[in-house]
Design an enzyme around this catalytic site. Structure first.
Site, PDB file in Angstrom:
ATOM      1  N   HIS A 149      -6.161 -23.670  60.784  1.00 15.59           N
ATOM      2  CA  HIS A 149      -7.506 -23.255  60.361  1.00 15.59           C
ATOM      3  C   HIS A 149      -8.449 -24.444  60.541  1.00 15.59           C
ATOM      4  CE1 HIS A 149     -10.100 -21.379  56.893  1.00 15.59           C
ATOM      5  NE2 HIS A 149     -10.511 -20.982  58.070  1.00 15.59           N
ATOM      6  N   ARG A 172     -12.293 -11.279  52.341  1.00 13.46           N
ATOM      7  CA  ARG A 172     -10.857 -11.107  52.478  1.00 13.46           C
ATOM      8  C   ARG A 172     -10.244 -10.807  51.116  1.00 13.46           C
ATOM      9  NH1 ARG A 172      -8.782 -15.385  53.058  1.00 13.46           N
ATOM     10  NH2 ARG A 172     -10.538 -16.776  53.297  1.00 13.46           N
ATOM     11  N   SER A 217     -12.107 -21.967  53.709  1.00 16.50           N
ATOM     12  CA  SER A 217     -13.181 -21.031  54.040  1.00 16.50           C
ATOM     13  C   SER A 217     -14.475 -21.423  53.329  1.00 16.50           C
ATOM     14  CB  SER A 217     -12.778 -19.632  53.606  1.00 16.50           C
ATOM     15  OG  SER A 217     -11.573 -19.276  54.254  1.00 16.50           O
ATOM     16  N   TYR A 229     -13.965  -5.099  56.447  1.00 13.10           N
ATOM     17  CA  TYR A 229     -14.535  -6.445  56.434  1.00 13.10           C
ATOM     18  C   TYR A 229     -13.819  -7.384  57.419  1.00 13.10           C
ATOM     19  CZ  TYR A 229     -15.311 -11.256  55.481  1.00 13.10           C
ATOM     20  OH  TYR A 229     -15.571 -12.581  55.687  1.00 13.10           O
ATOM     21  N   ASP A 245     -13.287 -22.397  63.832  1.00  8.99           N
ATOM     22  CA  ASP A 245     -12.436 -21.809  62.793  1.00  8.99           C
ATOM     23  C   ASP A 245     -10.935 -21.978  63.041  1.00  8.99           C
ATOM     24  OD1 ASP A 245     -12.548 -20.348  60.289  1.00  8.99           O
ATOM     25  OD2 ASP A 245     -11.707 -18.634  61.346  1.00  8.99           O
ATOM     26  N   LYS A 296      -7.692 -14.048  61.664  1.00  6.83           N
ATOM     27  CA  LYS A 296      -6.801 -14.641  60.667  1.00  6.83           C
ATOM     28  C   LYS A 296      -5.386 -14.064  60.770  1.00  6.83           C
ATOM     29  CE  LYS A 296      -9.641 -17.603  59.347  1.00  6.83           C
ATOM     30  NZ  LYS A 296     -10.878 -17.462  58.748  1.00  6.83           N
ATOM     31  N   CYS A 352     -16.368 -24.011  53.701  1.00  7.50           N
ATOM     32  CA  CYS A 352     -16.464 -25.415  53.315  1.00  7.50           C
ATOM     33  C   CYS A 352     -16.992 -26.291  54.449  1.00  7.50           C
ATOM     34  CB  CYS A 352     -15.127 -25.932  52.825  1.00  7.50           C
ATOM     35  SG  CYS A 352     -14.660 -25.238  51.233  1.00  7.50           S
ATOM     36  N   ARG A 364     -22.289 -12.487  57.141  1.00  6.72           N
ATOM     37  CA  ARG A 364     -21.831 -13.214  58.335  1.00  6.72           C
ATOM     38  C   ARG A 364     -22.585 -12.804  59.595  1.00  6.72           C
ATOM     39  NH1 ARG A 364     -17.054 -16.812  57.753  1.00  6.72           N
ATOM     40  NH2 ARG A 364     -16.622 -16.650  55.548  1.00  6.72           N
TER      41      ARG A 364
HETATM   42  P1  GTP Z   1     -15.352 -19.946  57.218  1.00  6.21           P
HETATM   43  O1  GTP Z   1     -16.067 -19.265  58.319  1.00  6.21           O
HETATM   44  O2  GTP Z   1     -15.277 -19.124  55.968  1.00  6.21           O
HETATM   45  O3  GTP Z   1     -13.996 -20.448  57.594  1.00  6.21           O
HETATM   46  O4  GTP Z   1     -16.290 -21.167  56.713  1.00  6.21           O
HETATM   47  P2  GTP Z   1     -16.698 -22.587  57.329  1.00  6.21           P
HETATM   48  O5  GTP Z   1     -15.673 -23.609  56.924  1.00  6.21           O
HETATM   49  O6  GTP Z   1     -16.994 -22.477  58.772  1.00  6.21           O
HETATM   50  O7  GTP Z   1     -18.018 -22.950  56.489  1.00  6.21           O
HETATM   51  P3  GTP Z   1     -19.552 -23.101  56.945  1.00  6.21           P
HETATM   52  O8  GTP Z   1     -19.750 -24.193  57.958  1.00  6.21           O
HETATM   53  O9  GTP Z   1     -20.059 -21.775  57.294  1.00  6.21           O
HETATM   54  O10 GTP Z   1     -20.241 -23.589  55.586  1.00  6.21           O
HETATM   55  C1  GTP Z   1     -20.225 -22.813  54.415  1.00  6.21           C
HETATM   56  C2  GTP Z   1     -21.246 -23.308  53.420  1.00  6.21           C
HETATM   57  O11 GTP Z   1     -21.152 -24.709  53.208  1.00  6.21           O
HETATM   58  C3  GTP Z   1     -22.674 -23.037  53.871  1.00  6.21           C
HETATM   59  O12 GTP Z   1     -23.420 -22.568  52.767  1.00  6.21           O
HETATM   60  C4  GTP Z   1     -23.169 -24.395  54.301  1.00  6.21           C
HETATM   61  O13 GTP Z   1     -24.559 -24.508  54.164  1.00  6.21           O
HETATM   62  C5  GTP Z   1     -22.402 -25.342  53.395  1.00  6.21           C
HETATM   63  N1  GTP Z   1     -22.187 -26.653  54.038  1.00  6.21           N
HETATM   64  C6  GTP Z   1     -21.694 -26.864  55.277  1.00  6.21           C
HETATM   65  N2  GTP Z   1     -21.641 -28.191  55.575  1.00  6.21           N
HETATM   66  C7  GTP Z   1     -22.087 -28.833  54.483  1.00  6.21           C
HETATM   67  C8  GTP Z   1     -22.260 -30.216  54.161  1.00  6.21           C
HETATM   68  O14 GTP Z   1     -21.972 -31.143  54.941  1.00  6.21           O
HETATM   69  N3  GTP Z   1     -22.753 -30.500  52.915  1.00  6.21           N
HETATM   70  C9  GTP Z   1     -23.055 -29.522  52.018  1.00  6.21           C
HETATM   71  N4  GTP Z   1     -23.516 -29.891  50.828  1.00  6.21           N
HETATM   72  N5  GTP Z   1     -22.927 -28.208  52.295  1.00  6.21           N
HETATM   73  C10 GTP Z   1     -22.434 -27.858  53.502  1.00  6.21           C
HETATM   74  C1  SPV Z   2     -12.646 -17.374  56.453  1.00  5.24           C
HETATM   75  O1  SPV Z   2     -12.716 -16.741  55.378  1.00  5.24           O
HETATM   76  O2  SPV Z   2     -12.005 -18.440  56.556  1.00  5.24           O
HETATM   77  C2  SPV Z   2     -13.368 -16.884  57.645  1.00  5.24           C
HETATM   78  C3  SPV Z   2     -13.970 -15.577  57.588  1.00  5.24           C
HETATM   79  O3  SPV Z   2     -13.398 -17.557  58.653  1.00  5.24           O
HETATM   80  S1  SPV Z   2     -12.797 -14.326  57.774  1.00  5.24           S
HETATM   81  O4  SPV Z   2     -12.721 -13.960  59.193  1.00  5.24           O
HETATM   82  O5  SPV Z   2     -13.287 -13.197  56.997  1.00  5.24           O
HETATM   83  O6  SPV Z   2     -11.503 -14.742  57.325  1.00  5.24           O
HETATM   84 MN    MN Z   3     -12.234 -19.470  58.367  1.00  2.31          MN
END
Ligand code: GTP
Ligand code: SPV
Ligand code: MN
Length: 600
Positions: A228, A71, A250, A199, A279, A208, A252, A378
């Protein structure tokens, strides 16, 4: 012949087509036959490629342009008549100026291309919770993604009828030049114009742009919340299911938490996890005075790196068929790989996300490791393929939320978990959240920035008004969910994570649920309630000595520094910031002075 039965929609399509000048206009009906035809066409032009259909049936591969992998917050604008209404956290442009600048890029940009018309519903079709959008795009990749992420097709048009309202979403790839890229939101017109990107978050306009930025604006007027947040249910052997909504910035951990698998040590307790969303949550106060949430999406657009059978077996299972992989490693046998993924990448013959030959251990001229997959690569996959998907996905009321959780990525400062004293204190906790920047957006990685409620990049209006709205929502609820803050990412001096995370996070959710039922005592600290260590079930989880103490350490000195940064942030909103938040701020300052970090 008119394209649809909705005159307003037809007129808008005409106007946009006059500007963009596509050769053809095709209405997306949601049928399998049309989807196959479009897939064939996109494969023929190289926009996508079919993966190994034996190992990954129905799966596709896509690479974005190299300058177009996340983004672009600096090119994302809220276009309201008054700059004040966008607030200090958003980029602002006057609507007229926005339309003019984007039109310059859109004009004639679809010559020789087809414009696809995608009618889509965010939320179950026809539910009073749902909103309809129509996206015009010249990208088949966008169409194929929208077919996974939203309920799209003829059924939505039928529901829209001749006079129904919809969000006008215009997308064009144009030249995919960063200097000709704009992501514009016109909340007052219920419209979105996105140009110059291919993207996900910039172009899947239901996500979003509509479900957060435009929806948050509408939600304030209609008294609901567009957030979110992931939504997950935790079922006990008794059959009782409690649902938690959690906002993390994002990349996290939302996708991971939403699909978590109980750790070995807690297996005997017989929990079952239900994934509702990973999400976005739309939440309303129902006639029972409680907070109810739906996931407006039907798919995951999840971060690939780090996904493997140990960290997230449900995500891995979800992505074995009918999935679009973007910017990952392409193996010579037509399978895919990413860093910290499953198994080993091909020893030879693989291509990286840029399409260059790549093999494990590859380094650049400076000897730095070259990643095969982009850190923000992704997968797009249907939620119904997730082994833990909730049976209430299509329920128009959604699920009842028992607890709200905020969280960020903080190497220091924030303890593993703490609980707000009240709804207002919880709103303060959300409003003062901060996190380290990740690969999901352009900018300096690792830098701590304030990201209130994980909505900094996604709130479609002045965030001071958004905080006020949260406070008012609390007053209107007869039963307020308790509010918590978690931090899975605290580090030791050597930069190692102190908490193992992933499935082990259930140990913390257990405490959260017990607290939200008033089943457990807790320790009062200056910043909120924290667990008595004996109340966290650590069966079969051995952490190094002192780790739990470090995870819960509250350093008054560091907190005072944090308070200064919070005050600075609050001041950017001037008089518009609700006084209640300043009151919470001062109360916390007093508590920090009086209580320090006294814990029992
Ligand atoms: P968006 O789709 O961008 O909104 O992201 P999201 O909040 O869904 O994040 P996602 O669950 O995909 O995690 C992103 C990164 O954080 C990945 O590399 C995971 O492996 C890492 N991660 C997720 N949960 C944990 C956790 O509990 N501990 C640690 N250390 N890393 C984590
Ligand atoms: C984020 O960045 O929080 C996502 C991926 O969930 S995107 O759809 O690119 O915003
Ligand atoms: Mn997101």
């Amino acid at each position: 012949m008119a394209l649809t039965k909705n005159p307003q929609l037809n007129q808008w399509i005409d106007e946009m087509a006059q500007m963009c000048q596509p050769d053809k206009i095709i209405l997306i009906d949601g049928s399998e036959a049309q989807k196959k035809q479009l897939t064939d066409e996109a494969c023929a032009t190289g926009e996508v490629a079919r993966l190994n259909q034996e190992k990954l049936p129905g799966c596709l591969y896509h690479r974005t342009a190299q300058n177009d992998v996340a983004r672009v917050e600096h090119l994302t604008y809220i276009c309201t008549t008054l700059k004040e209404d966008a607030g200090p956290t958003n980029n602002w442009m006057a609507p007229q100026e926005g339309y003019r600048r984007a039109a310059e890029i859109f004009r004639g940009s679809m010559k020789g291309r087809t414009m696809y018309v995608i009618p889509f519903s965010m939320g179950p079709v026809g539910s009073p919770f749902s909103k309809i959008g129509v996206e015009l795009t010249d990208s088949i990749y966008v169409v194929l993604n929208m077919l996974i992420m939203t309920r799209a097709g003829q059924e939505v048009l039928d529901t829209l009828g001749a006079g129904g309202a919809f969000t006008k979403c215009l997308h064009g790839k144009a030249e995919r030049d960063v200097n000709k890229r704009l992501i514009l939101h016109f909340p007052e017109d219920n419209a979105i114009w996105s140009v110059g990107s291919g993207y996900g978050g910039n172009v899947l306009l239901g996500k979003k742009c509509l479900a957060l930025r435009i929806a948050s604006y509408i939600a304030r007027q209609e008294m609901w919340l567009a957030e979110h947040m992931l939504i997950l249910g935790i079922e006990e052997p008794s059959g009782r299911i409690d649902y938690i909504a959690a906002a993390f910035p994002s990349a996290c951990g939302k996708t991971n938490l939403a699909m978590m698998v109980p750790p070995e040590g807690l297996k005997v307790k017989g929990y079952r996890i239900w994934t509702v969303g990973d999400d976005i949550a739309w939440m309303r106060i129902d006639t029972d005075g409680k907070l109810w949430a739906i996931n407006p999406e039907t798919g995951f657009f999840g971060v690939a790196p780090g996904t493997n059978s140990r960290t997230n077996p449900n995500a891995l299972a979800t992505t074995q068929k009918n999935t679009i992989f973007t910017n990952v490693v392409l193996n010579p046998d037509g399978t895919v790989w990413w860093e910290d993924g499953e198994g080993e990448p091909a020893a030879a013959g693989a291509l990286d996300w840029k399409g260059n030959p790549w093999k494990p251990g590859l380094t650049d001229e400076q000897g730095k490791p070259v990643k095969g997959a982009h850190p923000n690569s992704r997968f797009t996959a249907p939620i119904e393929q997730c082994p833990s998907h909730s049976f209430r996905l299509d329920h128009h009321h959604g699920v009842n939320i028992s607890a709200i959780v905020f969280g960020g990525r903080r190497a220091h400062l924030a303890p593993l978990v703490y609980q707000a004293f009240s709804w207002s204190h919880g709103v303060y906790m959300g409003a003062t959240m901060a996190s380290e920047r990740t690969a999901a957006q352009y900018g300096k990685q690792g830098e701590v920035r304030r990201d209130p409620m994980a909505m900094l990049p996604f709130c479609g209006y002045n965030m001071a008004d958004y905080f006020e709205h949260w406070l008012r929502m609390g007053v209107r609820m007869r039963w307020q969910p308790k509010i918590f803050h978690v931090n899975w990412f605290r580090q030791d001096e050597d930069g190692n994570f102190l908490w193992p995370g992933y499935g082990e996070n259930l140990r913390i959710l257990e405490w959260i649920l017990a607290r939200s039922r008033n089943d457990l005592q807790a320790v009062k600290t200056a910043i909120g309630f924290v667990p008595r260590l004996k109340d966290i079930d650590m069966t079969d989880l051995a952490l190094p000595p002192g780790a739990m103490e470090s995870l819960f350490e509250i350093d008054p000195q560091a907190w005072r520094q944090e308070m200064a940064s919070v005050a600075e942030f609050f001041e950017t909103f001037g008089d518009r910031l609700p006084l209640e938040l300043w009151a919470q701020h001062e109360a916390l300052e007093r508590r920090l002075e009086e209580l320090g970090d006294s814990r029992t």
